[in-house]
Design a protein around this motif. Sequence first.
Motif, short mmCIF file in Angstrom:
data_model
loop_
_atom_site.label_atom_id
_atom_site.label_comp_id
_atom_site.label_asym_id
_atom_site.label_seq_id
_atom_site.Cartn_x
_atom_site.Cartn_y
_atom_site.Cartn_z
N ARG A 2 0.72 -1.29 0.14
CA ARG A 2 -0.08 0.03 0.00
C ARG A 2 0.88 1.13 0.03
O ARG A 2 2.03 1.09 0.41
CB ARG A 2 -1.02 0.01 1.20
CG ARG A 2 -0.32 0.13 2.43
CD ARG A 2 -1.18 -0.21 3.77
NE ARG A 2 -1.95 1.33 3.94
CZ ARG A 2 -2.73 1.52 4.66
NH1 ARG A 2 -3.28 0.41 5.47
NH2 ARG A 2 -3.58 2.70 4.71
N ASP A 3 0.20 2.45 -0.20
CA ASP A 3 1.01 3.80 -0.54
C ASP A 3 2.18 3.76 -1.28
O ASP A 3 3.13 4.36 -0.71
CB ASP A 3 1.06 4.12 0.96
CG ASP A 3 -0.09 4.37 1.73
OD1 ASP A 3 -1.09 4.67 1.34
OD2 ASP A 3 -0.20 4.12 3.08
N VAL A 4 2.13 3.46 -2.54
CA VAL A 4 3.31 3.69 -3.37
C VAL A 4 3.05 4.82 -4.09
O VAL A 4 2.07 5.17 -4.68
CB VAL A 4 3.37 2.57 -4.38
CG1 VAL A 4 4.47 2.56 -5.48
CG2 VAL A 4 3.57 0.89 -3.91
N GLU A 5 3.77 5.96 -3.64
CA GLU A 5 3.52 7.06 -4.17
C GLU A 5 4.18 7.36 -5.63
O GLU A 5 5.15 6.59 -6.03
CB GLU A 5 4.25 8.38 -3.26
CG GLU A 5 3.70 8.37 -2.04
CD GLU A 5 4.29 9.43 -1.12
OE1 GLU A 5 5.41 10.12 -1.54
OE2 GLU A 5 4.12 9.40 0.22
N TYR A 18 -1.09 13.18 -9.15
CA TYR A 18 -0.12 12.50 -8.17
C TYR A 18 -1.08 11.81 -7.29
O TYR A 18 -2.30 12.20 -7.07
CB TYR A 18 0.62 13.47 -7.59
CG TYR A 18 0.10 14.56 -6.77
CD1 TYR A 18 -0.39 14.38 -5.63
CD2 TYR A 18 -0.52 15.73 -7.42
CE1 TYR A 18 -0.88 15.33 -4.68
CE2 TYR A 18 -1.00 16.58 -6.47
CZ TYR A 18 -1.27 16.55 -5.31
OH TYR A 18 -1.94 17.40 -4.60
N GLY A 19 -0.66 10.71 -6.55
CA GLY A 19 -1.06 10.11 -5.50
C GLY A 19 -0.57 8.81 -5.14
O GLY A 19 0.77 8.95 -5.05
N ARG A 20 -1.34 7.69 -4.78
CA ARG A 20 -0.80 6.55 -4.36
C ARG A 20 -1.41 5.49 -5.03
O ARG A 20 -2.66 5.44 -5.10
CB ARG A 20 -1.04 6.51 -2.83
CG ARG A 20 -0.34 7.41 -1.95
CD ARG A 20 -0.53 7.35 -0.41
NE ARG A 20 0.53 8.26 0.10
CZ ARG A 20 0.29 9.08 1.18
NH1 ARG A 20 -0.97 8.79 1.66
NH2 ARG A 20 1.24 9.64 1.58
N HIS A 22 -2.19 1.20 -4.58
CA HIS A 22 -2.09 -0.03 -3.67
C HIS A 22 -2.36 -1.37 -4.64
O HIS A 22 -3.25 -1.17 -5.40
CB HIS A 22 -3.60 0.25 -2.62
CG HIS A 22 -3.60 1.59 -2.22
ND1 HIS A 22 -2.67 2.01 -1.11
CD2 HIS A 22 -4.65 2.57 -2.32
CE1 HIS A 22 -3.42 3.26 -0.75
NE2 HIS A 22 -4.18 3.69 -1.48
N ALA A 40 6.86 -1.79 -6.64
CA ALA A 40 6.96 -0.60 -6.43
C ALA A 40 7.55 0.06 -7.96
O ALA A 40 7.21 1.20 -8.27
CB ALA A 40 7.61 0.01 -5.29
N ASP A 78 -5.45 6.03 -6.12
CA ASP A 78 -6.12 7.31 -5.54
C ASP A 78 -5.21 8.49 -6.00
O ASP A 78 -4.19 8.67 -5.36
CB ASP A 78 -6.20 7.02 -3.96
CG ASP A 78 -6.91 8.03 -3.29
OD1 ASP A 78 -7.32 9.18 -3.90
OD2 ASP A 78 -6.92 7.76 -2.21
N SER A 90 -9.45 13.91 -4.51
CA SER A 90 -8.85 12.68 -5.07
C SER A 90 -9.82 11.86 -5.71
O SER A 90 -11.11 11.79 -5.52
CB SER A 90 -8.11 11.84 -4.00
OG SER A 90 -9.08 11.34 -3.11
N LEU A 115 -6.41 -2.13 3.74
CA LEU A 115 -6.43 -0.63 3.38
C LEU A 115 -7.32 0.28 4.26
O LEU A 115 -7.49 1.34 4.14
CB LEU A 115 -6.78 -0.44 1.67
CG LEU A 115 -5.87 -1.18 0.92
CD1 LEU A 115 -6.58 -1.11 -0.53
CD2 LEU A 115 -4.62 -0.49 0.96
#
Length: 121
Positions: A2-5, A18-20, A22, A40, A78, A90, A115
Amino acid sequence: MRDVEFASTSCENLLPFYGRLHIAYAPGAGGVVLGLSKVARLAKLFSRRLTTQEALTRDVLAALVAAASPAGAAVIVDAAHLAQGPSARSCVTTAVAGSFEAPGGPDVAEFLALLRVGGGG
């Protein structure tokens, strides 16, 4: 994972979004188990291209399925789009394959619980 920018540029208006991301996958019989850094890296690779959020979501899923042959996989993106102005909300897109396609299935429930989405925690 989760939260791969990520940050990318829209091919529709040439403005950034831009975002993240999962990403989840369930290894299949005889499938490959990928390390977290590889997953990633896959996301970063596709975000460097001119793309749309929907295409980014589908491309990451397709590459994951092609590389690892999982029993199931899911990608949730997201992102905020600067085309919507500085106070952009978002937008969430999803793509699923295999065992994640069954609504309410155990893979989907576990992924959403991890999540903390959809009442999972």
